[in-house]
Design a protein around this motif. Sequence first.
Motif, PDB file in Angstrom:
ATOM      1  N   ALA A 142      55.860  70.784  68.471  1.00 28.19           N
ATOM      2  CA  ALA A 142      56.900  69.809  68.835  1.00 28.19           C
ATOM      3  C   ALA A 142      58.295  70.386  68.641  1.00 28.19           C
ATOM      4  CB  ALA A 142      56.730  68.535  68.012  1.00 28.19           C
ATOM      5  N   HIS A 143      58.501  71.161  67.580  1.00 30.77           N
ATOM      6  CA  HIS A 143      59.820  71.743  67.331  1.00 30.77           C
ATOM      7  C   HIS A 143      60.156  72.836  68.340  1.00 30.77           C
ATOM      8  CE1 HIS A 143      59.892  70.331  62.862  1.00 30.77           C
ATOM      9  NE2 HIS A 143      60.290  69.400  63.702  1.00 30.77           N
ATOM     10  N   VAL A 144      59.129  73.509  68.869  1.00 25.98           N
ATOM     11  CA  VAL A 144      59.366  74.543  69.883  1.00 25.98           C
ATOM     12  C   VAL A 144      59.699  73.913  71.229  1.00 25.98           C
ATOM     13  CG1 VAL A 144      58.284  76.405  71.217  1.00 25.98           C
ATOM     14  CG2 VAL A 144      57.914  76.269  68.750  1.00 25.98           C
ATOM     15  N   LEU A 145      58.965  72.860  71.598  1.00 28.96           N
ATOM     16  CA  LEU A 145      59.071  72.298  72.943  1.00 28.96           C
ATOM     17  C   LEU A 145      60.041  71.128  73.062  1.00 28.96           C
ATOM     18  CD1 LEU A 145      55.309  72.308  74.043  1.00 28.96           C
ATOM     19  CD2 LEU A 145      57.044  74.047  74.450  1.00 28.96           C
ATOM     20  N   CYS A 146      60.387  70.497  71.951  1.00 28.06           N
ATOM     21  CA  CYS A 146      61.170  69.258  72.016  1.00 28.06           C
ATOM     22  C   CYS A 146      62.467  69.380  71.219  1.00 28.06           C
ATOM     23  CB  CYS A 146      60.352  68.080  71.470  1.00 28.06           C
ATOM     24  SG  CYS A 146      58.755  67.862  72.293  1.00 28.06           S
ATOM     25  N   GLU A 147      63.351  68.414  71.424  1.00 28.57           N
ATOM     26  CA  GLU A 147      64.570  68.306  70.640  1.00 28.57           C
ATOM     27  C   GLU A 147      64.756  66.853  70.224  1.00 28.57           C
ATOM     28  OE1 GLU A 147      67.728  69.624  73.141  1.00 28.57           O
ATOM     29  OE2 GLU A 147      67.625  67.903  74.483  1.00 28.57           O
ATOM     30  N   THR A 148      65.657  66.622  69.287  1.00 34.01           N
ATOM     31  CA  THR A 148      65.886  65.270  68.791  1.00 34.01           C
ATOM     32  C   THR A 148      66.352  64.356  69.918  1.00 34.01           C
ATOM     33  OG1 THR A 148      66.481  66.145  66.621  1.00 34.01           O
ATOM     34  CG2 THR A 148      67.184  63.899  67.115  1.00 34.01           C
ATOM     35  N   CYS A 149      65.790  63.176  69.982  1.00 29.52           N
ATOM     36  CA  CYS A 149      66.131  62.212  71.031  1.00 29.52           C
ATOM     37  C   CYS A 149      67.600  61.804  70.908  1.00 29.52           C
ATOM     38  CB  CYS A 149      65.234  60.983  70.908  1.00 29.52           C
ATOM     39  SG  CYS A 149      65.742  59.608  71.961  1.00 29.52           S
ATOM     40  N   PRO A 150      68.393  61.961  71.977  1.00 29.99           N
ATOM     41  CA  PRO A 150      69.813  61.601  71.890  1.00 29.99           C
ATOM     42  C   PRO A 150      70.039  60.093  71.801  1.00 29.99           C
ATOM     43  CG  PRO A 150      69.236  62.227  74.139  1.00 29.99           C
ATOM     44  CD  PRO A 150      68.031  62.515  73.297  1.00 29.99           C
ATOM     45  N   THR A 151      69.041  59.308  72.192  1.00 31.19           N
ATOM     46  CA  THR A 151      69.195  57.851  72.156  1.00 31.19           C
ATOM     47  C   THR A 151      69.023  57.296  70.751  1.00 31.19           C
ATOM     48  OG1 THR A 151      68.393  57.665  74.427  1.00 31.19           O
ATOM     49  CG2 THR A 151      68.337  55.662  73.085  1.00 31.19           C
ATOM     50  N   CYS A 152      67.942  57.718  70.075  1.00 24.68           N
ATOM     51  CA  CYS A 152      67.667  57.152  68.746  1.00 24.68           C
ATOM     52  C   CYS A 152      68.054  58.096  67.620  1.00 24.68           C
ATOM     53  CB  CYS A 152      66.191  56.777  68.621  1.00 24.68           C
ATOM     54  SG  CYS A 152      65.085  58.206  68.527  1.00 24.68           S
ATOM     55  N   GLY A 153      68.465  59.335  67.951  1.00 20.64           N
ATOM     56  CA  GLY A 153      68.859  60.286  66.916  1.00 20.64           C
ATOM     57  C   GLY A 153      67.704  60.742  66.050  1.00 20.64           C
ATOM     58  N   GLY A 154      66.485  60.673  66.580  1.00 19.79           N
ATOM     59  CA  GLY A 154      65.324  61.134  65.831  1.00 19.79           C
ATOM     60  C   GLY A 154      64.645  60.052  65.010  1.00 19.79           C
ATOM     61  N   ARG A 155      65.148  58.809  65.056  1.00 23.27           N
ATOM     62  CA  ARG A 155      64.522  57.734  64.272  1.00 23.27           C
ATOM     63  C   ARG A 155      63.189  57.298  64.861  1.00 23.27           C
ATOM     64  NH1 ARG A 155      69.369  54.995  65.138  1.00 23.27           N
ATOM     65  NH2 ARG A 155      68.219  53.197  65.934  1.00 23.27           N
ATOM     66  N   GLY A 156      63.055  57.434  66.171  1.00 26.06           N
ATOM     67  CA  GLY A 156      61.834  56.983  66.822  1.00 26.06           C
ATOM     68  C   GLY A 156      61.877  55.526  67.219  1.00 26.06           C
ATOM     69  N   GLU A 157      63.029  54.887  67.061  1.00 24.10           N
ATOM     70  CA  GLU A 157      63.184  53.491  67.457  1.00 24.10           C
ATOM     71  C   GLU A 157      64.667  53.194  67.667  1.00 24.10           C
ATOM     72  OE1 GLU A 157      61.245  51.616  64.218  1.00 24.10           O
ATOM     73  OE2 GLU A 157      62.847  52.018  62.787  1.00 24.10           O
ATOM     74  N   VAL A 158      64.962  52.165  68.473  1.00 21.62           N
ATOM     75  CA  VAL A 158      66.350  51.760  68.716  1.00 21.62           C
ATOM     76  C   VAL A 158      66.499  50.282  68.372  1.00 21.62           C
ATOM     77  CG1 VAL A 158      66.773  53.478  70.510  1.00 21.62           C
ATOM     78  CG2 VAL A 158      65.846  51.244  71.151  1.00 21.62           C
ATOM     79  N   LYS A 159      67.733  49.867  68.165  1.00 22.97           N
ATOM     80  CA  LYS A 159      67.986  48.452  67.878  1.00 22.97           C
ATOM     81  C   LYS A 159      67.580  47.597  69.073  1.00 22.97           C
ATOM     82  CE  LYS A 159      71.999  49.488  64.962  1.00 22.97           C
ATOM     83  NZ  LYS A 159      73.480  49.417  64.878  1.00 22.97           N
ATOM     84  N   THR A 160      67.116  46.396  68.798  1.00 22.50           N
ATOM     85  CA  THR A 160      66.756  45.486  69.883  1.00 22.50           C
ATOM     86  C   THR A 160      68.013  45.051  70.630  1.00 22.50           C
ATOM     87  OG1 THR A 160      66.963  43.501  68.524  1.00 22.50           O
ATOM     88  CG2 THR A 160      64.815  44.617  68.527  1.00 22.50           C
ATOM     89  N   GLY A 161      67.815  44.604  71.870  1.00 20.62           N
ATOM     90  CA  GLY A 161      68.948  44.119  72.652  1.00 20.62           C
ATOM     91  C   GLY A 161      69.661  42.966  71.972  1.00 20.62           C
TER      92      GLY A 161
END
Length: 484
Positions: A393-412
């Motif tokens: 995962a560290h070779v092929l992926c990067e931190t998600c720019p939307t959630c900053g690596g948290r794996g979740e975002v605030k609800t609408g």
Amino acid sequence: MSEAYLVNFTPQETRVALLYNGVVQELHIEREHARGFVGNIYLGKVVRVLPGMQSAFIDIGLERTAFLHVADIWVDRSAGEQQRPIERILTEGQSLIVQVLKDPIGTKGARLSTQLSIAGRLLVYLPQDKHIGISQRIESEAGREALRARLQGLLPGEEKGGFIVRTQAEQASDEELAADIAYLRKLWAEIQLQRTEGKPPALLYRDLNLAQRVLRDLVGSDTEQVIIDSRENFQKLSQFASDYMPRVAHLLEHYSGERPLFDLHGVEDEIQKALARRVDLKSGGYLIIDQTEALCTIDVNTGGFVGARTFDDTIFKTNLEAAQAIARQLRLRNLGGIILLDFIDMENEEHRLTVLAELTRALARDHTKVSVGGFTSLGLVEMTRKRTRESLAHVLCETCPTCGGRGEVKTGRTVAYEVMREVVREARQFNAREFRILAAPGVVDLFHDEEAQAIANLQDFIGKPISFHAETSYTQEQFDIVLL
């Protein structure tokens, strides 16, 4: 058991897949731009000597001059030689052989040493130091002495260098040790030949690329094929194998089919699955794999599996299947460090021991050092797996720019309420004619629908109109308030 390696070449990267009985077990990826300089041996030229820092700058042909400290200059202590000030060892314009210890970082050049070492599969060759050392991981004193004696008996009488015996050599045969000695001696002879013919700065030896390391370190007696999809690289690897490890040369095959090699064997699909958080088991159960900075956790769930006669049997069979899947996923994803396994709770002690034994058996094929503890008081299995390279995962992926690596975002709705609080703050500070809210479409939809009454109340409270504009480029957590 049938073992095969598939080697896929492109100009930008090399990918290697290990298959057991047609099933992908390991993936190795090396990208050309990410290959470092550590281990490379150069014929360098002294550019500047700094007595005050007891160091020197050496030109080895890189963008920035490299750094050599007096402590990294080899001294033959066995002959009674003492460390001298650097200005008495080096002079500007002098040429010398150096090896890179540390890659260039930022504005700093590479760090060098004049004490050379060349790694083989089982041994590390020290051409300047007539000494036989044994890896500290081989703890048995009797075993260490036996290895030292065996190696001493295999060395040619004229050998002036020394060797360090690696952990992998503990179970090696005399034939394997002799092959590694011959390989390393031949490599050193070629480096010396290039030194006499070259002018500084010059690269004398570059650490092996991924495909060559696979032939050196991974291909063994169980390997039946090494299939390569590039004719040019097949010829290069065949020549490399013939020169340095003839025992594996006959295993190399060139694949010339129309269909991509990794597609043919289902490797591309396995790569995509190995990046997912959830791994489905054939029985209907599944694993949830989470990587964090401190450790990796794997949770086992029964899912839709109801095939056994009793609930205890269902749990037991799911855990047995999970033990095999976990061992494979650790290798496939190259997960290392501390790993916690949360099997489904088992009351039966015999079931626990059987699952633990199955896990240990499945991990026995792993090339990487693994240590497994028993079940803890909380029913978890603690284990460690040595970190040898970055995870898939560290070779092929990067931190998600939307959630900053948290794996979740605030609800609408959470964002909508933040917007309304911010409007109140702005209204108290500024006397705007109108407040325009720029937000993600989902948040704007909430304001027009479910939160329409709340917006009407807010407009009455601040005494100013509020308008909305949906920005499709905004992530769900982004918003701006424009004062009109």
